[in-house]
Structures are given as structure tokens and as C-alpha cells.
Design an enzyme around this catalytic site. Sequence first.
Site, PDB file in Angstrom:
ATOM      1  N   GLY A  30      12.945  -7.495   7.156  1.00  0.00           N
ATOM      2  CA  GLY A  30      11.918  -6.622   7.756  1.00  0.00           C
ATOM      3  C   GLY A  30      10.539  -7.244   7.650  1.00  0.00           C
ATOM      4  CB  VAL A  42       3.133 -21.301   3.964  1.00  0.00           C
ATOM      5  CG1 VAL A  42       4.190 -22.401   4.017  1.00  0.00           C
ATOM      6  CG2 VAL A  42       3.499 -20.246   2.928  1.00  0.00           C
ATOM      7  NE  ARG A  44      -5.226 -23.383   9.361  1.00  0.00           N
ATOM      8  CZ  ARG A  44      -6.039 -22.467   9.879  1.00  0.00           C
ATOM      9  NH1 ARG A  44      -6.881 -21.823   9.101  1.00  0.00           N
ATOM     10  NH2 ARG A  44      -6.036 -22.211  11.169  1.00  0.00           N
ATOM     11  CB  ILE A 146       6.449  -1.894   3.597  1.00  0.00           C
ATOM     12  CG1 ILE A 146       7.800  -1.379   4.084  1.00  0.00           C
ATOM     13  CG2 ILE A 146       5.696  -2.618   4.688  1.00  0.00           C
ATOM     14  CD1 ILE A 146       7.664  -0.202   5.045  1.00  0.00           C
ATOM     15  CG  ASP A 147      11.270  -1.192   1.183  1.00  0.00           C
ATOM     16  OD1 ASP A 147      10.692  -0.247   1.736  1.00  0.00           O
ATOM     17  OD2 ASP A 147      12.316  -1.697   1.623  1.00  0.00           O
ATOM     18  NE  ARG A 174      -2.756  18.227   1.357  1.00  0.00           N
ATOM     19  CZ  ARG A 174      -1.879  18.689   0.454  1.00  0.00           C
ATOM     20  NH1 ARG A 174      -1.426  19.926   0.533  1.00  0.00           N
ATOM     21  NH2 ARG A 174      -1.431  17.917  -0.487  1.00  0.00           N
ATOM     22  NE  ARG A 182       2.857  25.757  11.278  1.00  0.00           N
ATOM     23  CZ  ARG A 182       2.579  25.478  12.535  1.00  0.00           C
ATOM     24  NH1 ARG A 182       2.019  24.334  12.861  1.00  0.00           N
ATOM     25  NH2 ARG A 182       2.876  26.325  13.491  1.00  0.00           N
ATOM     26  CD  GLU A 207       0.635  20.590  -2.331  1.00  0.00           C
ATOM     27  OE1 GLU A 207       0.980  19.885  -1.356  1.00  0.00           O
ATOM     28  OE2 GLU A 207      -0.562  20.693  -2.697  1.00  0.00           O
TER      29      GLU A 207
HETATM   30  O1  F6P Z   1      12.672  -3.159   4.029  1.00  0.00           O
HETATM   31  C1  F6P Z   1      11.718  -2.316   4.531  1.00  0.00           C
HETATM   32  C2  F6P Z   1      12.285  -1.169   5.268  1.00  0.00           C
HETATM   33  O2  F6P Z   1      11.157  -0.676   5.885  1.00  0.00           O
HETATM   34  C3  F6P Z   1      13.008  -0.043   4.538  1.00  0.00           C
HETATM   35  O3  F6P Z   1      12.209   0.818   3.798  1.00  0.00           O
HETATM   36  C4  F6P Z   1      13.712   0.602   5.690  1.00  0.00           C
HETATM   37  O4  F6P Z   1      14.737   1.437   5.324  1.00  0.00           O
HETATM   38  C5  F6P Z   1      14.190  -0.576   6.441  1.00  0.00           C
HETATM   39  O5  F6P Z   1      13.209  -1.569   6.251  1.00  0.00           O
HETATM   40  C6  F6P Z   1      14.516  -0.360   7.871  1.00  0.00           C
HETATM   41  O6  F6P Z   1      14.418  -1.547   8.580  1.00  0.00           O
HETATM   42  P1  F6P Z   1      15.262  -1.979   9.856  1.00  0.00           P
HETATM   43  O7  F6P Z   1      15.347  -0.811  10.752  1.00  0.00           O
HETATM   44  O8  F6P Z   1      14.488  -3.112  10.423  1.00  0.00           O
HETATM   45  O9  F6P Z   1      16.604  -2.404   9.374  1.00  0.00           O
END
Ligand code: F6P
Length: 339
Positions: A30, A42, A44, A146-147, A174, A182, A207
Site C-alpha cells: 500500500g 534514496v 539523490r 499508514i498503519d 463533530r 447525533r 467518546e
Molecule cells: O496497509 C495500509 C492499509 O491502508 C490498511 O490499513 C488497509 O486495510 C489496507 O491497506 C487496504 O489496502 P488495499 O485495498 O490496497 O489492499
Amino acid sequence: MAAKRGKSKVVSGKKKIEKIRSIAVVTPGGDAPGMNTAIRAVVRTAIYHGLNVWGVEKGWYGAMNGLIKEMNAKSVSGIINKGGTILHTRRTPEFNEKKSRKMTYNELRLRGIDALVVIGGDGSMKSSYRFMQEYGVPVNVIPASIDNDIPGTDFTIGFDTAVNTALEAIDKIRDTATSHERVFVVEVMGRHNGFIALDVGLSAGAEAILIPEVKYDITQVARQIKLGQERGKESFIIVMAEGCGDLARISHKLADLLNIEVRVSKLGYVQRGGTPSSLSRELACKLGAASVEALVEGKSGYLIGSISDRVCLFPIKKIIKTKRAIDMEHLRIANMLAS
Ligand code: F6P
């Protein structure tokens, strides 16, 4: 990291390379904001140290199929602030097969590529390790996902950006939640873990935060909301990681328990794109440079991370046996502040 060129031997797996002259950079898995910044660093750094540098397109798929192009300083200009990856990426389950890794090795040899810098997440690190073990090609891995689920670094490249993107969206939710008084359930990314959910939930004043690592009780969440309503609270946001289950099912259950309508919002892929934050870029510059300088110094087989703002090299061999744990203290604080 001071780079020493020339004399050192790169020893990784079965093969010994006297001196690295040519490297390739690949972004499998991803994408994450800041990957382009890392590619630039990398390329440069490699050029600065007199190496030839190649870019592999479409992740491992491109490596297997020879989608590999030579890069120069110009090929990475104007990308420091661009989301995604200019090299493109593709999920490549075929890379789990031996023959695909053999094809990759052949493509690298054909071009005289001595070493690889892999920019990616947990899966990319594991596949890199297998490849390195089999063919002795020196590889260093830069954590970008991003994980934030990679041990050996405080943050992965892209995490901070994704958290800020989600936070901005939740702040907007919010506003409307408060206006209508809601309850919202907002799903953020994290198929196997709750790092994004936890950081976003804490910063957004959610919350409740639901993460795959912690068993949750939806009746307890409903009870908390009721207590909040009695105290005159105007809006309720529950942040859940995608790995916690089905968003619609969870929100219906909550609606039944509360006897009110519950709205949902799935933030999804917006979290993966966009301009990398300063933190993601800074990390990408430092780790990108360090990954190449380590190769030049004869160091390979490392996850190039950052701990307490210092670049640290951890053997991938050890890192892949460990799992990054959620900081339960963050969850405790978030729950305490939301009560
Ligand atoms: O690895 C990052 C991530 O965004 C996960 O949090 C998510 O579940 C996954 O990739 C989904 O990625 P894709 O749809 O590209 O397989």
C-alpha cells in the site's frame, strides 16, 4: 551517519558483493504519504555517493517483470510534497512463489543491480527478507505505511499524515454531530491493528475507541453514551478501526440499544493520499538517506527506523519475529478524558 565508501564487504545471505555500484528502489504494498519524499532521498543520496540508481515500477510485480528504469536527480524533482508513489505499486501475492523471486533476481542481475532499498510496510519487509535470504542480495527496508504497525521505529512514513487527514475529517463530523446532537461511528483504516484509530480517537476526543487489539462491549459503549446524554453532552463520536468488524452491523446494534438513529462515516482511502505532513517528510528524508548510506558502508539486512528522533538500524531477521504493541496507556487516557 557518516558514509564510508569502497572497502567494506556487503554480506547478506549467500552472496558476497565487494562493492555496491548500483541500487534499485521499490515501493511494494500500500502507498503512504511520504513515499515519494523517501524515493527522492534514496535516489539523490545514491547519486551523491556515486551509485547508479534504478526505480522499480509497480512493486514486486515490476521487479519480476523487468519494469525497471534508470533514475537520475531530475527524475525525482518536484515530488517531495506529492502523495502516493511515482513508482506505482501493486499487490503482488505471486511474489510468495519461489519462481517469482527467481525472476526478480534475474531481472536485477541483468541490469547489474547489486542492492535494493525497499520502501514499504510489514508485508514488504517480510517478502524482502525472504528474497534477501534466498539470493543474498543486500536489502535495506524503509518503513512506510499508514498503519504504523512496524516494530523498530516510533513512526512509519505516512502515519502522521494519515492521522491528521482522519482528524481533520472527524473534526468536521463533530460540527454536524453537535448541531444535530447525533451519534456517529467513524471507521478509520487499520485492517489488523488500531494505531490510527487510537491516535485519531485520542486527538479528536472520541467518546469511544474500538480497536482490534482490545475486546469491546457494545452495550458498555451504549451505556456510556446514555450517561453522556444525561449530562447534557451534545455529540458522540465513536472511532473504530476497520479490523473491528462491520461498520453497519456495529452502528445498527448501537442504534437498537440507544433507540436513536446512529450515523456512520467510513473515511477509507482518503487517509492514504494527500500531501505528506512535515513529520512524514522529515522522516522520509532521514530514513531514505540512511538506507543508502548503510548500503555504502556495507550494512544490509536492516530495517531503517527512527527511535526518539534518531536513525536506528535493526536487523530485519530479529524485527520480523516481533510485533508492535498498542500503547494501552493511550487508550486509558482517551477513555478517562472522554468520561
Ligand atoms: O496497509 C495500509 C492499509 O491502508 C490498511 O490499513 C488497509 O486495510 C489496507 O491497506 C487496504 O489496502 P488495499 O485495498 O490496497 O489492499
